[in-house]
Scaffold this active site. Structure first.
Site, short mmCIF file in Angstrom:
data_model
loop_
_atom_site.label_atom_id
_atom_site.label_comp_id
_atom_site.label_asym_id
_atom_site.label_seq_id
_atom_site.Cartn_x
_atom_site.Cartn_y
_atom_site.Cartn_z
N TRP A 165 0.66 -1.12 0.10
CA TRP A 165 -0.04 0.07 -0.03
C TRP A 165 0.96 1.22 -0.14
CZ3 TRP A 165 2.04 1.88 4.38
CH2 TRP A 165 2.41 1.01 5.34
N ALA A 190 -3.02 -6.67 -5.49
CA ALA A 190 -2.63 -5.31 -4.97
C ALA A 190 -3.13 -5.23 -3.57
CB ALA A 190 -3.00 -4.08 -5.93
N GLY A 242 6.90 -6.46 0.45
CA GLY A 242 6.37 -6.14 1.54
C GLY A 242 7.27 -6.30 2.82
N GLU A 264 10.94 -8.31 -2.75
CA GLU A 264 11.50 -7.10 -2.34
C GLU A 264 10.98 -6.77 -1.01
OE1 GLU A 264 12.31 -3.67 -1.65
OE2 GLU A 264 10.75 -2.85 -3.06
N LEU A 265 11.76 -6.84 0.01
CA LEU A 265 11.13 -6.58 1.40
C LEU A 265 11.86 -5.55 2.19
CD1 LEU A 265 12.03 -10.63 1.92
CD2 LEU A 265 9.81 -9.51 1.15
N CYS A 298 10.51 1.75 1.92
CA CYS A 298 11.45 0.87 2.43
C CYS A 298 12.80 1.15 2.29
CB CYS A 298 11.26 -0.87 1.64
SG CYS A 298 11.32 -0.54 -0.11
#
Ligand code: NAD
Length: 495
Positions: A165, A190, A242, A264-265, A298
């Site tokens: 989000w 999504a 996330g 992709e954390l 991130c």
């Protein structure tokens, strides 16, 4: 810092917000059982609409359509695929102001940031539209006569993509554009909190002429949908953006089913401000990088390691700039920082603050949550943060600056590498030796030197260690959606 100087803007929330649907087999539709989830405007905490909640039957249907779409799209010439992507980028640009308004309503970030995000997604799509046709295999020298050895690149198949989000359009655009340009079909799940803006991304692709089934869009229960998609034999590739704990669960599930994975954390970006740094530039840059999207990024700077000789000067330069932040509803043009996106983040921020205070950190700037309403949370700055504080161990993902000092560069590098994360990192220095030492020793997927993070589509974007694997930018992003096939041919020469 003088709290009275933090500016709070008047709320100005427009009620115009469409309910979001699923996109299955090129049809926008409700879930089969009619189930819906509420959507909330984080600037007010009020419900503004709803989103269809897919059932298991809806997910099954989207899989069948995606498989059929793949048969068509993977055989479409790369140049024709490129034209569709170009049209989608064009449509997204043309519709950017309206999509940005929807994004701000559901996500909270200031309108200018939403607009930048949509335009940057268009740039990403345009970039991948050009790179797809450049994919090439190889002809490898054979060991025998009358033999040809070919290395061929092929799209992996149906992709299941999960996006969060915080950047509802851009996180999805990276995955969708890279997958589509090489000939994969994609089912996008999504985030339910921010459904309208990624729906507009999918609409741009559909309107651009993508064949039936090549893109699907689902919302619903994330755990149920991810389990169903990842376990399906029709899905060949999983990509997730996330948190690290969820990423590990999904990677484990994908491992059981032998699926290709990109993750992709989360991160916990160290920022090394060396003794020779340009302090004004470092403060300007950190302000932008840290408070963009209220810190819910991130790659936002989060562990500030400042040389002890300049810590006071840096902290006061940063605090002076924080006083210029205008907190308010993202729809108000004067707002430069919006609310957090959900109540979970507010609760998390408060627990970071309480823990830091309890552990003896010095509170240099901040204000009470209650002062703002909605899901607003004021910027906070702590110095002398002990290493045991949550702020120096868990990703804050919000507008809190945590500062510690160092004396030797090695100390700063060691601290940077201490955590299991390895996504973004930052360095401020004017010294070439410092630059080379940090760029060599830092354990991070990305290093920005004397500048704020910019995720340029042509540059790799991804992490190391617990921050994940795979890249979402540059040519590297395309490899993630390609299989390599070795074809060896013997032929009988004719007289
Ligand atoms: P969360 O871990 O519950 O969810 C993170 C994202 O994963 C959400 O978009 C959610 O819909 C999705 N998700 C959750 N469980 C899932 C599942 N089983 N299958 C598929 N998708 C699933 O956390 P949250 O409260 O939404 O956000 C908190 C943390 O998530 C942040 O602290 C941050 O570390 C991380 N996060 C990272 C990014 C990023 O850009 N890397 C983006 C958003 C959140």
């Amino acid at each position: 810092m003088d709290q009275s100087k933090l500016t709070v803007i008047q709320k100005n929330t427009s009620p115009e917000y469409p309910d979001s649907l699923l996109f299955i087999g090129n049809t926008w539709r409700e879930a089969q059982d009619g189930a819906r989830l509420p959507v909330v405007n984080p600037a007010t905490g009020h419900h503004i609409g709803s989103v269809a909640k897919a059932s298991a039957t809806d997910v099954d249907e989207s899989l069948i359509h995606a498989q059929q779409g793949f048969q068509v799209w993977s055989r479409t010439p790369a140049s024709a695929r490129s034209e569709v992507l170009d049209r989608a980028a064009h449509l997204l640009r043309a519709r950017a102001p309206e999509i940005a308004r929807l994004m701000t309503l559901e996500q909270g970030k200031p309108l200018a940031e939403s607009l930048t995000e949509v335009l940057s997604a268009a740039q990403t799509i345009a970039y991948f539209s050009q790179e797809g046709p450049r994919i090439a295999g190889r002809v490898v020298q054979a060991r025998l006569s009358n033999t040809q050895q070919l290395v061929v690149k092929e799209p992996v198949g149906v992709v299941a993509a999960f996006t969060p989000w915080n950047f509802p359009v851009n996180q999805a655009a990276r995955k969708v554009a890279a997958a589509l340009t090489v000939g994969c079909s994609i089912i996008l799940k999504a985030a339910e909190e921010t459904p309208a803006s990624p729906s507009e991304l999918v609409r741009a692709f559909a309107d651009a002429g993508l064949p039936k089934g090549v893109i699907g869009l689902l919302f619903g229960n994330p755990a149920d949908i991810s389990h169903q998609l990842i376990s399906s034999p029709l899905v060949q590739k999983v990509t997730f953006t996330g948190s690290t704990p969820v990423g590990k669960q999904l990677a484990a599930l994908a491992g059981q089913h032998m699926k290709r994975v990109s993750m992709e954390l989360g991160g916990h970006a160290p920022v090394i401000v060396a003794e020779d740094a340009d302090i004004e530039r470092a403060a300007d840059t950190c302000l932008l990088a840290k408070f963009r999207n209220a810190g819910q990024v991130c790659i936002a700077p989060s562990r500030f390691l400042v040389h002890s000789s300049i810590e006071k000067a840096f902290t006061s330069a940063l605090c002076a700039r924080i006083q210029q932040i205008h907190i308010g509803d993202g729809l108000s043009p004067a707002s430069t920082m919006g609310p957090l996106t959900n109540q979970r983040r507010v609760t998390a921020m408060q627990s970071f603050v309480d823990d830091a205070v309890r552990k003896g950190a010095t509170w240099v700037a901040g204000a009470k949550v209650d002062d703002f309403g909605g899901y607003f949370f004021a910027p906070h700055v702590f110095t002398d943060v002990p290493l045991s504080a949550k702020l120096f161990n868990e990703e804050p993902f919000g507008p809190i600056v945590a500062i510690r000092t160092f004396n030797r560069l090695q100390e700063a590098i060691q601290e940077s590498n201490r955590l299991p994360y390895g996504l973004a990192s930052y360095l401020f220095t004017e010294n070439l030796n410092t630059l080379h030492q940090v760029s060599q020793d830092i354990q991070a997927g990305m290093l920005w030197v004397n500048q704020a993070a910019k995720s340029a589509p042509e540059m790799p974007f991804g992490g190391q260690k617990d921050s994940g694997y795979g890249s979402e930018g540059g040519m590297e992003a395309l490899d993630a959606y390609l299989n390599t096939k070795a074809v060896s041919v013997y032929f009988q020469p004719k007289d």
